[in-house]
Design an enzyme around this catalytic site. Structure first.
Site, PDB file in Angstrom:
ATOM      1  N   ASN A  22      13.837   3.966   4.235  1.00 44.34           N
ATOM      2  CA  ASN A  22      12.361   2.602   4.796  1.00 44.34           C
ATOM      3  C   ASN A  22      11.688   3.664   5.634  1.00 44.34           C
ATOM      4  O   ASN A  22      11.956   4.863   6.047  1.00 44.34           O
ATOM      5  CB  ASN A  22      13.602   1.991   5.413  1.00 44.34           C
ATOM      6  CG  ASN A  22      12.604   0.507   6.382  1.00 44.34           C
ATOM      7  OD1 ASN A  22      12.017   0.171   4.996  1.00 44.34           O
ATOM      8  ND2 ASN A  22      12.921   0.469   7.405  1.00 44.34           N
ATOM      9  N   GLN A  49      -1.430   7.492   8.172  1.00 46.07           N
ATOM     10  CA  GLN A  49      -0.237   8.518   7.848  1.00 46.07           C
ATOM     11  C   GLN A  49       0.779   8.451   7.459  1.00 46.07           C
ATOM     12  O   GLN A  49       1.859   9.195   6.467  1.00 46.07           O
ATOM     13  CB  GLN A  49      -0.012   9.382   9.253  1.00 46.07           C
ATOM     14  CG  GLN A  49      -0.966   9.687  10.015  1.00 46.07           C
ATOM     15  CD  GLN A  49      -1.175  10.846   9.269  1.00 46.07           C
ATOM     16  OE1 GLN A  49      -0.595  11.341   8.528  1.00 46.07           O
ATOM     17  NE2 GLN A  49      -2.599  11.115   9.153  1.00 46.07           N
ATOM     18  N   HIS A 107       9.402   2.990   8.613  1.00 36.21           N
ATOM     19  CA  HIS A 107       8.991   2.281  10.106  1.00 36.21           C
ATOM     20  C   HIS A 107       7.360   2.005  11.185  1.00 36.21           C
ATOM     21  O   HIS A 107       7.583   3.540  10.706  1.00 36.21           O
ATOM     22  CB  HIS A 107      10.309   2.377  10.904  1.00 36.21           C
ATOM     23  CG  HIS A 107      10.241   1.196  12.348  1.00 36.21           C
ATOM     24  ND1 HIS A 107       9.909  -0.211  11.006  1.00 36.21           N
ATOM     25  CD2 HIS A 107      10.151   1.296  12.914  1.00 36.21           C
ATOM     26  CE1 HIS A 107       9.935  -0.859  13.536  1.00 36.21           C
ATOM     27  NE2 HIS A 107       9.689  -0.148  13.481  1.00 36.21           N
ATOM     28  N   ARG A 162      22.028 -15.366   3.363  1.00 36.79           N
ATOM     29  CA  ARG A 162      21.975 -13.831   3.052  1.00 36.79           C
ATOM     30  C   ARG A 162      22.523 -12.906   2.542  1.00 36.79           C
ATOM     31  O   ARG A 162      22.320 -12.135   1.762  1.00 36.79           O
ATOM     32  CB  ARG A 162      22.100 -12.919   4.856  1.00 36.79           C
ATOM     33  CG  ARG A 162      20.445 -12.333   5.333  1.00 36.79           C
ATOM     34  CD  ARG A 162      20.845 -12.077   6.474  1.00 36.79           C
ATOM     35  NE  ARG A 162      19.738 -12.403   6.957  1.00 36.79           N
ATOM     36  CZ  ARG A 162      18.814 -12.678   6.991  1.00 36.79           C
ATOM     37  NH1 ARG A 162      17.812 -11.415   6.390  1.00 36.79           N
ATOM     38  NH2 ARG A 162      17.842 -12.950   8.089  1.00 36.79           N
ATOM     39  N   SER A 174       0.875  -1.113  -0.030  1.00 33.21           N
ATOM     40  CA  SER A 174       0.082  -0.061  -0.498  1.00 33.21           C
ATOM     41  C   SER A 174       1.154   1.150   0.096  1.00 33.21           C
ATOM     42  O   SER A 174       0.167   2.898  -0.700  1.00 33.21           O
ATOM     43  CB  SER A 174      -1.124   0.186   0.910  1.00 33.21           C
ATOM     44  OG  SER A 174      -0.236   0.133   2.274  1.00 33.21           O
ATOM     45  N   ASN A 175       2.070   1.315   0.568  1.00 28.31           N
ATOM     46  CA  ASN A 175       2.897   2.210   0.735  1.00 28.31           C
ATOM     47  C   ASN A 175       3.723   2.285  -0.442  1.00 28.31           C
ATOM     48  O   ASN A 175       3.529   3.617  -1.495  1.00 28.31           O
ATOM     49  CB  ASN A 175       4.115   1.761   1.560  1.00 28.31           C
ATOM     50  CG  ASN A 175       3.439   2.689   3.194  1.00 28.31           C
ATOM     51  OD1 ASN A 175       3.645   3.844   3.015  1.00 28.31           O
ATOM     52  ND2 ASN A 175       3.306   1.892   3.817  1.00 28.31           N
ATOM     53  N   LEU A 212      19.762  -1.870  12.034  1.00 29.29           N
ATOM     54  CA  LEU A 212      18.300  -2.615  12.007  1.00 29.29           C
ATOM     55  C   LEU A 212      17.374  -1.559  12.731  1.00 29.29           C
ATOM     56  O   LEU A 212      17.740  -1.417  13.988  1.00 29.29           O
ATOM     57  CB  LEU A 212      18.034  -3.496  11.988  1.00 29.29           C
ATOM     58  CG  LEU A 212      16.547  -4.334  12.240  1.00 29.29           C
ATOM     59  CD1 LEU A 212      16.158  -4.769   9.738  1.00 29.29           C
ATOM     60  CD2 LEU A 212      16.153  -5.786  12.907  1.00 29.29           C
ATOM     61  N   THR A 248      20.636   2.601   7.608  1.00 26.70           N
ATOM     62  CA  THR A 248      22.293   2.059   7.176  1.00 26.70           C
ATOM     63  C   THR A 248      21.932   0.803   8.187  1.00 26.70           C
ATOM     64  O   THR A 248      20.791   0.203   8.332  1.00 26.70           O
ATOM     65  CB  THR A 248      22.398   3.631   8.782  1.00 26.70           C
ATOM     66  OG1 THR A 248      21.203   2.995   9.836  1.00 26.70           O
ATOM     67  CG2 THR A 248      22.303   4.856   8.506  1.00 26.70           C
TER      68      THR A 248
HETATM   69  C1  GRF Z   1       3.867  -0.345   6.624  1.00 28.70           C
HETATM   70  O1  GRF Z   1       3.113  -0.419   7.919  1.00 28.70           O
HETATM   71  C2  GRF Z   1       5.463  -0.236   6.710  1.00 28.70           C
HETATM   72  O2  GRF Z   1       5.635   0.469   7.546  1.00 28.70           O
HETATM   73  C3  GRF Z   1       5.693  -1.559   7.393  1.00 28.70           C
HETATM   74  O3  GRF Z   1       5.112  -2.666   6.452  1.00 28.70           O
HETATM   75  C4  GRF Z   1       4.304  -2.536   6.345  1.00 28.70           C
HETATM   76  C5  GRF Z   1       4.013  -2.513   4.916  1.00 28.70           C
HETATM   77  O4  GRF Z   1       2.898  -1.635   4.022  1.00 28.70           O
HETATM   78  N1  GRF Z   1       7.063  -1.498   6.757  1.00 28.70           N
HETATM   79  P1  GRF Z   1       2.523  -2.117   2.379  1.00 28.70           P
HETATM   80  O5  GRF Z   1       3.150  -3.090   2.266  1.00 28.70           O
HETATM   81  O6  GRF Z   1       2.936  -0.999   2.745  1.00 28.70           O
HETATM   82  O7  GRF Z   1       0.857  -2.114   2.324  1.00 28.70           O
END
Ligand code: GRF
Length: 213
Positions: free
Chosen positions: A107, A173, A109, A65, A13-14, A144, A141
């Site tokens: 990123n 948000q 978070h 990894r 969704s982001n 983590l 960075t």
């Molecule tokens: C979001 O809450 C983001 O902050 C976190 O994982 C979730 C991912 O959601 N890192 P989406 O895949 O962007 O919907």
């Protein structure tokens, strides 16, 4: 045109919010690829439907990894990105990978860092009894869920919140601040200089540095 590669692991969704904003706001940038470590990431369908290269690099195909990160880096670099955007990319990254994209990898978070790193951030916030919670966009960075903070959004924690209601309030948000931060980067208004964030606020949206309303 700046070139953006977005990494996802799931819903995306982001990623969607960034793709939409780039198009609607006519950013001087193009999302050139969306790459997932999981074939079942539903966000891949949206990206493909937008005509964006939607690629899977399955982490399970690699013994370590390091091997996965090396393969991922090769796929990313084939698109010559100016910025790599982690949008719900659920992998711990190796130090060489992070170093390779130093100053050009962002990123998001879902907490007000440095509080509540790792997983289940909304559960952590509820357990801690905090009155405000939120989301953080930061440069990546080797540490983590740390790294220089670009922008944060703050939301209230309500008495009757569940993990789901709180997560939804934060996510709304996230979809505001993440596109703004990526836009600032591709417009050359956001950079990392000697480990410090340099951000020139948008003329139209000077609230970038303030909590989202
Ligand atoms: C979001 O809450 C983001 O902050 C976190 O994982 C979730 C991912 O959601 N890192 P989406 O895949 O962007 O919907």
């Amino acid at each position: 045109m700046r070139r953006i590669v977005i990494l996802i692991s799931g819903r995306g969704s982001n990623m969607e919010a960034i793709i939409r904003a780039a198009k609607n706001e006519k950013w001087p940038a193009q999302i050139v690829a969306v790459i997932s470590n999981r074939a079942d990431a539903s966000g891949l369908d949206y990206a493909a439907a937008q005509g964006i290269s939607a690629i899977v690099v399955p982490h399970k195909d690699y013994p370590t990894r390091e091997a996965f990160d090396a393969a991922l880096q090769e796929r990313i670099d084939a698109f010559s990105p100016d910025v790599v955007v982690l949008a719900g990319f659920m992998r711990v990254l190796t130090t060489p990978f992070v170093a390779h994209y130093a100053g050009r990898m962002l990123n998001i978070h879902p907490s007000l860092l440095p509080s509540f790193t790792g997983l289940a951030t909304h559960r952590q916030a509820l357990a801690a009894g905090v009155k405000v919670h939120g989301a953080t966009v930061h440069f990546v960075t080797a540490d983590l869920d740390h790294g220089p903070v670009v922008v944060q959004a703050v939301v209230p924690v309500l008495a009757d919140d569940s993990e789901a209601t709180l997560a939804a309030r934060v996510l709304e948000q996230e979809h505001v601040i993440y596109p703004r931060a990526v836009r600032a980067f591709v417009e050359g208004r956001l950079s990392l200089v000697d480990g410090a964030v340099h951000l020139i606020p948008d003329q139209v949206e000077p609230s970038l540095q303030a909590p989202a309303q």
